[in-house]
Design a protein around this motif. Sequence first.
Motif, mmCIF file in Angstrom:
data_model
loop_
_atom_site.group_PDB
_atom_site.id
_atom_site.type_symbol
_atom_site.label_atom_id
_atom_site.label_comp_id
_atom_site.label_asym_id
_atom_site.label_seq_id
_atom_site.Cartn_x
_atom_site.Cartn_y
_atom_site.Cartn_z
ATOM 1 N N THR A 28 10.996 77.057 26.054
ATOM 2 C CA THR A 28 10.448 78.361 26.818
ATOM 3 C C THR A 28 11.191 79.524 25.890
ATOM 4 N N ALA A 29 9.877 80.515 25.421
ATOM 5 C CA ALA A 29 10.832 81.617 24.901
ATOM 6 C C ALA A 29 11.830 82.097 25.497
ATOM 7 N N GLY A 30 13.280 81.957 24.905
ATOM 8 C CA GLY A 30 14.381 82.693 25.533
ATOM 9 C C GLY A 30 15.462 81.934 26.537
ATOM 10 N N THR A 31 14.852 80.733 26.154
ATOM 11 C CA THR A 31 16.152 79.930 26.978
ATOM 12 C C THR A 31 16.852 79.281 26.428
ATOM 13 N N ARG A 32 17.130 79.908 24.695
ATOM 14 C CA ARG A 32 17.933 79.088 24.657
ATOM 15 C C ARG A 32 19.804 79.732 24.803
ATOM 16 N N ILE A 33 20.957 78.689 25.062
ATOM 17 C CA ILE A 33 21.725 79.579 25.535
ATOM 18 C C ILE A 33 22.558 80.838 24.325
ATOM 19 N N ARG A 34 22.743 81.715 25.019
ATOM 20 C CA ARG A 34 23.048 82.442 23.247
ATOM 21 C C ARG A 34 24.523 83.351 23.407
ATOM 22 N N SER A 35 25.469 82.471 24.833
ATOM 23 C CA SER A 35 26.645 82.251 24.945
ATOM 24 C C SER A 35 27.076 81.804 26.512
ATOM 25 N N VAL A 36 28.098 81.254 25.989
ATOM 26 C CA VAL A 36 29.348 80.396 27.246
ATOM 27 C C VAL A 36 30.778 81.023 27.391
ATOM 28 N N GLU A 37 30.658 81.677 28.659
ATOM 29 C CA GLU A 37 31.876 82.135 28.576
ATOM 30 C C GLU A 37 32.398 81.778 29.847
ATOM 31 N N VAL A 38 34.034 81.594 29.135
ATOM 32 C CA VAL A 38 35.285 81.145 30.649
ATOM 33 C C VAL A 38 35.865 82.470 30.409
ATOM 34 N N LEU A 39 35.993 82.472 32.369
ATOM 35 C CA LEU A 39 36.178 83.551 33.128
ATOM 36 C C LEU A 39 37.775 83.603 33.736
ATOM 37 N N ILE A 40 38.628 83.901 33.752
ATOM 38 C CA ILE A 40 39.982 83.146 34.103
ATOM 39 C C ILE A 40 40.167 84.569 35.080
ATOM 40 N N PHE A 92 43.174 91.318 37.854
ATOM 41 C CA PHE A 92 44.116 90.016 38.090
ATOM 42 C C PHE A 92 44.501 89.085 37.167
ATOM 43 N N ALA A 93 45.820 88.843 36.915
ATOM 44 C CA ALA A 93 45.088 88.212 35.887
ATOM 45 C C ALA A 93 46.234 86.907 36.057
ATOM 46 N N TYR A 94 45.810 86.132 35.503
ATOM 47 C CA TYR A 94 46.247 84.216 35.534
ATOM 48 C C TYR A 94 47.581 84.101 36.052
ATOM 49 N N GLU A 95 48.037 83.740 37.035
ATOM 50 C CA GLU A 95 49.909 83.178 37.676
ATOM 51 C C GLU A 95 49.607 82.357 37.606
#
Length: 410
Positions: free
Chosen positions: A2-14, A390-393
């Motif tokens: 389907t148009a547009g369903t390709r994964i553009r970014s994968v971000e890891v948020l901490i 809130f930084a990782y500790e």
Amino acid sequence: MTAGTRIRSVEVLISSPSRNFVTLRITTEDGVTGLGDATLNGRELSVASYLRDHVAPLLIGTDAHRIEDTWQLLYRGAYWRRGPVTMTAIAAVDVALWDIKAKRAGMPLYQLLGGASREGVLVYGHASGRDLAALHDSVRTLTSAGFQAIRIQAAVPGITTVYGVSKVSTGRSSYEPAGRGALAVESGWDTDRYLRFVPEMFASVREEFGAELPLLHDGHHRMTPIQAARLGKDLEPYRPFWLEDCTPAENQEALRLVRQHTTTPLAIGEVMNTVWDFQTLIREQLIDYVRASVAHTGGITGLRRIFDYAALYGVRSGSHGATDISPVGMAAALHLDLAINNFGIQEYMQHDPLVAEVFHSAYTFEGGYLHPGDEPGIGVSYDDDAAARFAYEPAYLPVARRVDGTMHDW
Ligand code: CS2
Ligand code: MG
């Protein structure tokens, strides 16, 4: 595709609003985002690296709609199977993809899982106390807040720190086992004192609150099979809803002995990761509730596989919902809870209010039941600006030693 369903970014948020959370955000080419919980208490950065270094590059450009195929790619394709780090990483991807699919469908996730099988999800709250009077107060606070099932834990006389007991009893579950700092805190342990005390605790709560209130208790993997059998028997007169994690259940066969001796219902599984970890427990009907979490068992896809297998043997769900399950993991669990037939109960250990600054979630609590809400997707959004505050500790779960210094299961 389907148009547009390709994964553009994968971000890891901490982020660490009161405690550490790792969150995965997947975005498709046309800008739909999905979130997954990748939090593994005390080992957070290993999952973050697994995702960032080894999974994200595989996903870029693939079709976000192919959830099962992506799950199999990450499970079979790693060659190295199972284990908490791998299965938490797979879970985060899986939940993020389900979130995307449900958003694209314009439906709350539970609709894609078959629709609601019930009106709401029965939850249990955590009551605890430094002594029995404080425990009673804590139970009272929860019942007045509407909770209809309650886990009870209290300090064992003669043992300094005990699993599950808050320093202060507030009703909102303030007990947070992971302590900030580079070293795990040590606590003491004495199983004989514990085994003498727990039936007294149940007796006093039954006396105060009557026979009907569903009561749960967590043994936190600390007993041998014969000790667990003893405790199960001793608790029978008080009709517990369940006794949780009575033994370290990676030895699944050990539960045969416990089962032979007691009719107290047993719940196991928060440290387990795949259906294989439950194979004997479920097939031989050695447990009554599967305690696994969406976040540590390969997501909706992995946990549904476990619950469906459990359903064949009359075993019900009892998903893990401690504070280390982020609102993303919690919301995902609620959608599954609402949809499956063999739902049992859901743990609801309320987060610190700071958590809501980062995670905006649609789920609601009323009269002892949670509902995931009807927003498209899983119903959780992530506030990057708030998260940046809130930084990782480093933070670790405690460890336990017996009175003579021997390392014990915490
Ligand atoms: C627990 C958890 O909620 C529970 O039943 O056993 O508090 C557990 O100790 C933590 O989730 C560990 O990360
Ligand atoms: Mg537990």
